[in-house]
Design an enzyme around this catalytic site. Structure first.
Site, PDB file in Angstrom:
ATOM      1  N   LYS A   1     -11.525   0.139  -1.960  1.00 55.38           N
ATOM      2  CA  LYS A   1     -11.573   1.583  -2.044  1.00 55.38           C
ATOM      3  C   LYS A   1     -10.870   2.003  -3.331  1.00 55.38           C
ATOM      4  O   LYS A   1     -10.060   1.247  -3.869  1.00 55.38           O
ATOM      5  CB  LYS A   1     -10.946   2.215  -0.808  1.00 55.38           C
ATOM      6  CG  LYS A   1      -9.569   1.702  -0.412  1.00 55.38           C
ATOM      7  CD  LYS A   1      -9.266   2.176   0.998  1.00 55.38           C
ATOM      8  CE  LYS A   1      -7.836   1.943   1.432  1.00 55.38           C
ATOM      9  NZ  LYS A   1      -7.567   0.627   1.972  1.00 55.38           N
TER      10      LYS A   1
ATOM     11  N   ASP B   1      -5.556   2.708  -3.997  1.00 56.17           N
ATOM     12  CA  ASP B   1      -6.854   2.637  -3.332  1.00 56.17           C
ATOM     13  C   ASP B   1      -7.090   3.822  -2.402  1.00 56.17           C
ATOM     14  O   ASP B   1      -8.222   4.184  -2.125  1.00 56.17           O
ATOM     15  CB  ASP B   1      -7.063   1.280  -2.616  1.00 56.17           C
ATOM     16  CG  ASP B   1      -5.974   0.935  -1.638  1.00 56.17           C
ATOM     17  OD1 ASP B   1      -5.026   1.730  -1.484  1.00 56.17           O
ATOM     18  OD2 ASP B   1      -6.069  -0.147  -1.017  1.00 56.17           O
ATOM     19  N   ARG B   2      -6.024   4.468  -1.942  1.00 55.93           N
ATOM     20  CA  ARG B   2      -6.211   5.639  -1.075  1.00 55.93           C
ATOM     21  C   ARG B   2      -6.197   6.921  -1.891  1.00 55.93           C
ATOM     22  O   ARG B   2      -5.553   6.981  -2.940  1.00 55.93           O
ATOM     23  CB  ARG B   2      -5.071   5.726  -0.057  1.00 55.93           C
ATOM     24  CG  ARG B   2      -5.027   4.563   0.876  1.00 55.93           C
ATOM     25  CD  ARG B   2      -3.931   4.738   1.894  1.00 55.93           C
ATOM     26  NE  ARG B   2      -4.018   3.667   2.877  1.00 55.93           N
ATOM     27  CZ  ARG B   2      -3.652   3.772   4.133  1.00 55.93           C
ATOM     28  NH1 ARG B   2      -3.135   4.893   4.587  1.00 55.93           N
ATOM     29  NH2 ARG B   2      -3.773   2.750   4.962  1.00 55.93           N
TER      30      ARG B   2
ATOM     31  N   SER C   1      -8.638   6.455   6.800  1.00 54.95           N
ATOM     32  CA  SER C   1      -7.298   6.205   6.262  1.00 54.95           C
ATOM     33  C   SER C   1      -7.251   6.517   4.760  1.00 54.95           C
ATOM     34  O   SER C   1      -6.610   5.818   3.999  1.00 54.95           O
ATOM     35  CB  SER C   1      -6.876   4.770   6.532  1.00 54.95           C
ATOM     36  OG  SER C   1      -7.854   3.863   6.030  1.00 54.95           O
TER      37      SER C   1
ATOM     38  N   ASP D   1      -0.753   1.683  -4.449  1.00 57.30           N
ATOM     39  CA  ASP D   1      -1.622   0.731  -5.151  1.00 57.30           C
ATOM     40  C   ASP D   1      -2.946   1.351  -5.564  1.00 57.30           C
ATOM     41  O   ASP D   1      -3.829   0.650  -6.073  1.00 57.30           O
ATOM     42  CB  ASP D   1      -1.848  -0.533  -4.317  1.00 57.30           C
ATOM     43  CG  ASP D   1      -2.578  -0.274  -3.024  1.00 57.30           C
ATOM     44  OD1 ASP D   1      -2.330   0.787  -2.421  1.00 57.30           O
ATOM     45  OD2 ASP D   1      -3.389  -1.114  -2.603  1.00 57.30           O
TER      46      ASP D   1
ATOM     47  N   ASP E   1      -2.166   6.625  -3.255  1.00 51.61           N
ATOM     48  CA  ASP E   1      -1.028   5.867  -2.728  1.00 51.61           C
ATOM     49  C   ASP E   1      -0.521   4.886  -3.784  1.00 51.61           C
ATOM     50  O   ASP E   1      -1.031   4.849  -4.913  1.00 51.61           O
ATOM     51  CB  ASP E   1      -1.409   5.151  -1.426  1.00 51.61           C
ATOM     52  CG  ASP E   1      -2.397   4.020  -1.646  1.00 51.61           C
ATOM     53  OD1 ASP E   1      -3.080   4.014  -2.684  1.00 51.61           O
ATOM     54  OD2 ASP E   1      -2.487   3.131  -0.779  1.00 51.61           O
TER      55      ASP E   1
ATOM     56  N   GLU F   1     -13.297   5.384   4.773  1.00 47.08           N
ATOM     57  CA  GLU F   1     -12.500   5.239   5.989  1.00 47.08           C
ATOM     58  C   GLU F   1     -11.618   6.461   6.174  1.00 47.08           C
ATOM     59  O   GLU F   1     -11.210   7.100   5.196  1.00 47.08           O
ATOM     60  CB  GLU F   1     -11.607   4.013   5.883  1.00 47.08           C
ATOM     61  CG  GLU F   1     -12.346   2.703   5.914  1.00 47.08           C
ATOM     62  CD  GLU F   1     -11.373   1.552   6.041  1.00 47.08           C
ATOM     63  OE1 GLU F   1     -11.242   1.020   7.143  1.00 47.08           O
ATOM     64  OE2 GLU F   1     -10.732   1.213   5.039  1.00 47.08           O
TER      65      GLU F   1
ATOM     66  N   LYS G   1      -1.925  -9.943  -0.761  1.00 44.85           N
ATOM     67  CA  LYS G   1      -3.297 -10.027  -0.260  1.00 44.85           C
ATOM     68  C   LYS G   1      -4.109 -10.840  -1.252  1.00 44.85           C
ATOM     69  O   LYS G   1      -3.888 -10.738  -2.462  1.00 44.85           O
ATOM     70  CB  LYS G   1      -3.820  -8.595  -0.163  1.00 44.85           C
ATOM     71  CG  LYS G   1      -5.270  -8.431   0.101  1.00 44.85           C
ATOM     72  CD  LYS G   1      -5.577  -6.989   0.400  1.00 44.85           C
ATOM     73  CE  LYS G   1      -5.958  -6.219  -0.838  1.00 44.85           C
ATOM     74  NZ  LYS G   1      -6.634  -4.960  -0.557  1.00 44.85           N
TER      75      LYS G   1
ATOM     76  N   SER H   1       0.802  -1.212   0.000  1.00 47.61           N
ATOM     77  CA  SER H   1       0.000   0.000   0.000  1.00 47.61           C
ATOM     78  C   SER H   1       0.844   1.275   0.000  1.00 47.61           C
ATOM     79  O   SER H   1       1.642   1.474  -0.889  1.00 47.61           O
ATOM     80  CB  SER H   1      -0.946  -0.058   1.203  1.00 47.61           C
ATOM     81  OG  SER H   1      -1.816   1.019   1.186  1.00 47.61           O
ATOM     82  N   HIS H   2       0.676   2.074   1.032  1.00 45.45           N
ATOM     83  CA  HIS H   2       1.320   3.393   1.110  1.00 45.45           C
ATOM     84  C   HIS H   2       2.709   3.318   1.743  1.00 45.45           C
ATOM     85  O   HIS H   2       3.357   4.338   1.921  1.00 45.45           O
ATOM     86  CB  HIS H   2       0.429   4.290   1.958  1.00 45.45           C
ATOM     87  CG  HIS H   2       0.097   3.638   3.268  1.00 45.45           C
ATOM     88  ND1 HIS H   2      -0.726   2.529   3.341  1.00 45.45           N
ATOM     89  CD2 HIS H   2       0.511   3.880   4.514  1.00 45.45           C
ATOM     90  CE1 HIS H   2      -0.818   2.133   4.592  1.00 45.45           C
ATOM     91  NE2 HIS H   2      -0.065   2.939   5.321  1.00 45.45           N
TER      92      HIS H   2
HETATM   93  C1  G16 Z   1      -5.624  -0.918   4.889  1.00 43.70           C
HETATM   94  C2  G16 Z   1      -7.056  -1.359   4.858  1.00 43.70           C
HETATM   95  C3  G16 Z   1      -7.944  -0.243   5.299  1.00 43.70           C
HETATM   96  C4  G16 Z   1      -7.526   0.274   6.665  1.00 43.70           C
HETATM   97  C5  G16 Z   1      -6.064   0.669   6.614  1.00 43.70           C
HETATM   98  C6  G16 Z   1      -5.498   1.093   7.964  1.00 43.70           C
HETATM   99  O1  G16 Z   1      -5.442   0.072   3.940  1.00 43.70           O
HETATM  100  O2  G16 Z   1      -7.418  -1.760   3.564  1.00 43.70           O
HETATM  101  O3  G16 Z   1      -9.247  -0.702   5.289  1.00 43.70           O
HETATM  102  O4  G16 Z   1      -8.297   1.373   7.025  1.00 43.70           O
HETATM  103  O5  G16 Z   1      -5.299  -0.427   6.160  1.00 43.70           O
HETATM  104  O6  G16 Z   1      -5.362   0.007   8.783  1.00 43.70           O
HETATM  105  P1  G16 Z   1      -4.577   0.077  10.140  1.00 43.70           P
HETATM  106  O7  G16 Z   1      -5.152   1.246  10.877  1.00 43.70           O
HETATM  107  O8  G16 Z   1      -4.866  -1.230  10.781  1.00 43.70           O
HETATM  108  O9  G16 Z   1      -3.116   0.310   9.838  1.00 43.70           O
HETATM  109  P2  G16 Z   1      -4.278  -0.016   2.881  1.00 43.70           P
HETATM  110  O10 G16 Z   1      -4.484   1.179   1.991  1.00 43.70           O
HETATM  111  O11 G16 Z   1      -3.016   0.057   3.709  1.00 43.70           O
HETATM  112  O12 G16 Z   1      -4.458  -1.320   2.202  1.00 43.70           O
END
Ligand code: G16
Length: 560
Positions: A395, A299-300, A384, A297, A295, A382, A144, A131-132
């Site tokens: 997302k 999704d954010r 995040s 990938d 980010d 979310e 995943k 991800s980020h």
């Molecule tokens: C992932 C999940 C999100 C979640 C985020 C933060 O995002 O897909 O649903 O809100 O992690 O999770 P945590 O607070 O447990 O670090 P991503 O974009 O990292 O795949």
């Protein structure tokens, strides 16, 4: 080509977190580490498909369970993406998948993965991304599994995968040369067809179905300008194709558009701290009024005006307010909305006004899956920096940008005006997340336990100028599947509509990260400084946890 069975021993640390398995890249590069996990995913899926016959590999060298099934593979382009894809192709062929669809160049955004799985009726997909988080040999990697509905595997499945990782003793593979993943085409490996596909096609077609591309093109023709920061992740090619080629935004609209294995040495994390180039460019007097970033990938997303930052909770609420009249794909109205527990309650007020339900789920996009599949909600989001809808089961950053583009085009207003109009109508949820990184994991867990022990005595207590109305360790029962999730976060609600949520991150790769989510609702006073408004809540949270005494931390590592 002969399928071979490779003996292996379990790694005991392969429990998926909030979003798949994330580790330091070097951990993934250990012999058999990735292979074990991928084979365990296939074992778990095979077991669940066969109504839970234990998921060990059948003795025959060529298991038949994946006959007629398609697996999609792609990632965000980070370091180790390519070798991981080659390993997955071999293991998928070794496990008898009928087809493996590999994104050209190995680059597929997470939302595009979801779209491809759904459109091509695949059994599922493997997303390679952390991800980020930064990429490189000393940074992070992740994997995943997404299910047939295009969404991340739910907790029951990830737990099943984890159980398989603990008992794995072999995996199936092949001795085959690397596949050229940079050119479209297909070839057969053992009985498996491996096809390289255009990662942009399905996703762009879906966006064109949802949004009025002609109206958006006209908006750019009339002089509208924006900047989009792809942060050297997977969204660069999508953004160039959709914004510049299809919608006619001028070349240069997309910044950092070439995917790089190390993301240019930066955190590909769309927030004010890490998307610093974008923030600086927007501050210029001649800058466009609209900026966005995704980010690695894709999704954010982060949405910015020249002078405003749209917090993710507000972005969700604003999209919910305008979707039905500004975006053709949502003309029929929304069936409901959903947000994760720590996300600001702003969208709840929009839902109340529209007479629809607003669901509160644990953190993790996977918890929206059942609600979306059952048609109980249309939009989800979310804190995040995740926003999305029922068009896929992830997302979706570029989708969120297209939502904002659409509502700016229809309203002919600036980002700040749209946001202020929203606050005038609904009031404002001031919101911040304070992260404390790299805490000693055991001490962080003990701190959370101590906090939890304080909850029963909390209601009625005064903390600073705030009176506690409820305090609990939140658990969740999925209204569709009935699945139970415990310890979703500790939530304290105050009598003046303020809240603090405490939880430990489930995506970190080093020690523990504490997240404090602070929210204060104001009906009239909507133009104050966020930090000042939330400072008393931050202080209450720090005191309750004893952060200073336990960890000597004076302030958060990151505030978003
Ligand atoms: C992932 C999940 C999100 C979640 C985020 C933060 O995002 O897909 O649903 O809100 O992690 O999770 P945590 O607070 O447990 O670090 P991503 O974009 O990292 O795949």
């Amino acid at each position: 080509m002969r399928i071979k069975t490779v003996p292996t021993v379990p790694f005991r640390d392969q429990r998926p977190g909030t979003s798949g398995l994330r580790k330091k890249t070097r951990e993934f590069m250990q012999p058999n580490y990735l292979e074990n996990f991928v084979q365990s995913v296939f074992n778990a899926i095979r077991a669940l498909q066969n109504r839970d016959r234990e998921g060990a590999l059948p003795q025959s060298a060529s298991p038949a369970d994946f006959d007629n099934t398609t697996l999609v593979v792609g990632g965000d382009g980070r370091y180790y993406n390519r070798p991981a894809i080659q390993a997955i192709i071999r293991i998928a062929a070794g496990n008898g998948f009928a087809r493996v669809l590999v994104a050209r160049g190995g680059i597929l955004s997470t939302p595009a993965m979801s779209a491809v799985i759904r459109r091509r009726k695949a059994l599922g997909g493997l997303v390679l991304s952390a991800s980020h988080n930064p990429g490189g040999p000393d940074e992070d990697f992740g994997i995943k599994y997404n299910m047939q509905n295009g969404g991340p595997a739910p907790e029951q499945v990830t737990e099943r995968i984890f159980r398989e990782t603990l008992k794995i003793d072999r995996y199936c593979s092949l001795d085959s040369p690397d596949v050229d993943i940079d050119r479209d085409g297909s070839l057969k490996i053992a009985g498996t067809e491996v096809a390289i596909f255009d990662p942009l096609a399905d996703y762009s077609a879906l966006m064109e179905e949802l949004f009025d591309f002609e109206a958006l093109r006209a908006h750019f023709r009339n002089g509208f300008r924006m900047l989009f920061d792809a942060m050297h992740g997977a969204t660069g090619p999508y953004a160039r194709h959709i914004f510049e080629e299809r919608l006619g935004a001028p070349p240069g609209t997309v910044l950092h558009g070439d995917p790089l294995e190390d993301f240019g040495g930066h955190h590909p994390d769309p927030n004010l701290a890490y998307a610093a180039d974008l923030v600086r460019l927007l501050a210029d007097g001649n800058a466009p009024d609209f900026g966005a970033a995704c980010d690695a990938d894709g999704d954010r997303n982060m949405i910015l005006g020249r002078t405003v930052f749209v917090s993710p909770g507000d972005s969700l609420a604003v999209i919910a307010e305008h979707a039905a009249h500004a975006i053709p794909g949502y003309r029929g109205g929304l069936s409901g909305v959903a947000r994760s527990l720590p996300t600001s309650t702003a969208v709840d007020r929009v839902a109340r006004a529209a007479g629809i339900n607003s669901f509160e789920t644990p953190t993790g996009w996977k918890y929206f899956g059942a609600l979306l599949d059952a048609g109980l909600c249309t939009l989800c989001g979310e804190e995040s920096f995740g926003t999305g809808s029922n068009h896929i089961r992830e997302k979706d950053g570029i989708w969120a940008v297209l939502c904002w583009l659409s509502l700016l085009a229809v309203s002919k207003k600036s980002v700040a005006e749209v946001l202020h109009d929203h606050w005038r109508k609904f009031g404002r949820s001031y919101f911040q997340r304070h992260d404390y990184d790299k805490l000693v994991a055991k001490s962080a867990a003990a701190m959370m336990q101590d906090l939890e022990a304080q909850m029963p005595g909390m209601p009625g207590r005064s903390l600073g100028n705030f009176v506690v109305s409820s305090a609990e360790d939140v658990s969740y029962r999925d209204p569709v599947t009935g699945a139970e999730t415990e310890h979703a976060g500790i939530r304290i609600v105050f009598s003046n509509d303020s809240r603090i949520v405490f939880r430990l991150s489930g995506t970190g790769t080093e020690g523990a990260t504490l997240r404090l989510y602070l929210e204060r609702y104001e009906r009239e006073n909507t133009d104050a400084d966020v930090e000042t408004v939330l400072a008393p809540l931050a202080e209450i949270a720090r005191e309750l946890l004893g952060l200073q005494q336990r960890f000597g931390r004076e302030k958060p590592t990151v505030i978003t």
